[in-house]
Design a protein around this motif. Structure first.
Motif: not given
Length: 297
Positions: A97-103
């Motif tokens: 939701k924050a805009g990260a592309g991966a974790v």
């Protein structure tokens, strides 16, 4: 970079004030500085970021600050480790939701989980739909993502796209490439970078770019382009200080390295205490050796 998990991703330190509050302004400035110095992205809330001692509010804001501070094309890949898969899934949802592309996700780390439990853990977080870097750190988690287990994860959890390999066993990259060829291997420790890069790697999740981003990028570019002859003496000059990344005191050491070059490392929260004086002096000497190499070439 073709994917958010490729290239040099700095596992960022969390800046604490003298009274141990999180300094978000310093963190935002640090993210922007790492981008300006050529690295490809940051990992907030990893082990180096002391995620275990952050409140939920602090942990969420670290991701949001990183995303806001990141210039276009600079990747933010939050760590989403937690004791339970439901909590890890919650952090993956927040990252998405924050805009990260991966974790980046450790296996279960509250106890020595079975292979079935590890796979179930990754499957639960994969429900979010965001790409996952599996993180193998058998020293801290007591769970070893062996090449055979990585192969099973590759078959059963499509959202796992890469592995941060931190076992220190340089043979494993070849085994992972053989057994789980779709999983991209990311170097997970600073002091095995050159050895693993000879096999071809997709990236480097590193600690000392917090203090030495230009130097780390130069080494990365040489090694990944196959120029090992020029990379070797550079790596030799950096290796003593890089070795701290594989010690239990790595957070204090890297923060001290940041202080050494005029960045803000600052204190750690308990249970981590400042290093003994002789170890602090050793790190300063090793940083001087590394910096002298680049100055005197």
């Amino acid at each position: 970079m073709t994917n958010p998990w490729n290239g040099v991703l700095t596992a960022t330190a969390t800046p604490f004030t003298s009274d141990l509050a999180v300094d978000y302004d310093k963190y935002a400035e640090h993210v922007a500085w790492l981008a300006a110095n050529g690295t490809h992205g940051v990992i907030p809330n990893g082990s180096l970021g002391e995620y275990q001692v952050l409140t939920a509010e602090e942990r969420a804001k670290m991701v949001e600050v990183a995303v806001a501070a990141a210039p276009k094309g600079f990747n933010v890949v939050p760590g989403v480790a937690a004791y339970g898969a439901a909590e890890s899934r919650k952090w993956a949802e927040h990252a998405q939701k924050a805009g990260a592309g991966a974790v980046m996700l450790l296996p279960p780390n509250a106890y020595r989980a079975s292979d079935d439990e590890v796979v179930a853990h990754y499957n639960e977080v994969a429900r979010v739909g965001i790409p996952i870097i599996a993180y193998n750190n058998p020293f801290d988690t007591k769970v070893d993502l062996t090449p055979k287990l990585v192969a099973r994860i590759a078959q059963e959890v499509p959202n796992v796209v890469a592995i941060k390999e931190f076992s220190g066993d340089v043979r494993r990259i070849w085994q992972i490439k053989s057994l789980a060829s779709r999983i991209e291997v990311i170097v997970g420790a600073d002091d095995v970078f050159l050895e693993l890069s000879t096999a071809g790697v997709a990236g480097w999740i590193a600690g000392f770019p917090n203090a030495l981003p230009k130097e780390s990028m130069e080494l990365y570019n040489l090694a990944t382009s196959g120029n090992f002859k020029e990379a070797a003496p550079m790596y030799a000059a950096l290796h003593d200080v890089f070795h701290w990344d594989s010690k239990k005191e790595f957070i204090q050491a890297i923060k001290l390295g940041m202080d050494h070059v005029g960045r803000y490392g600052g204190p750690t929260r308990l249970p981590r205490l400042p290093l003994p004086k002789h170890e602090q002096e050793q790190i300063h000497r090793e940083m001087d050796v590394a910096l002298a190499y680049f100055k005197n070439r």
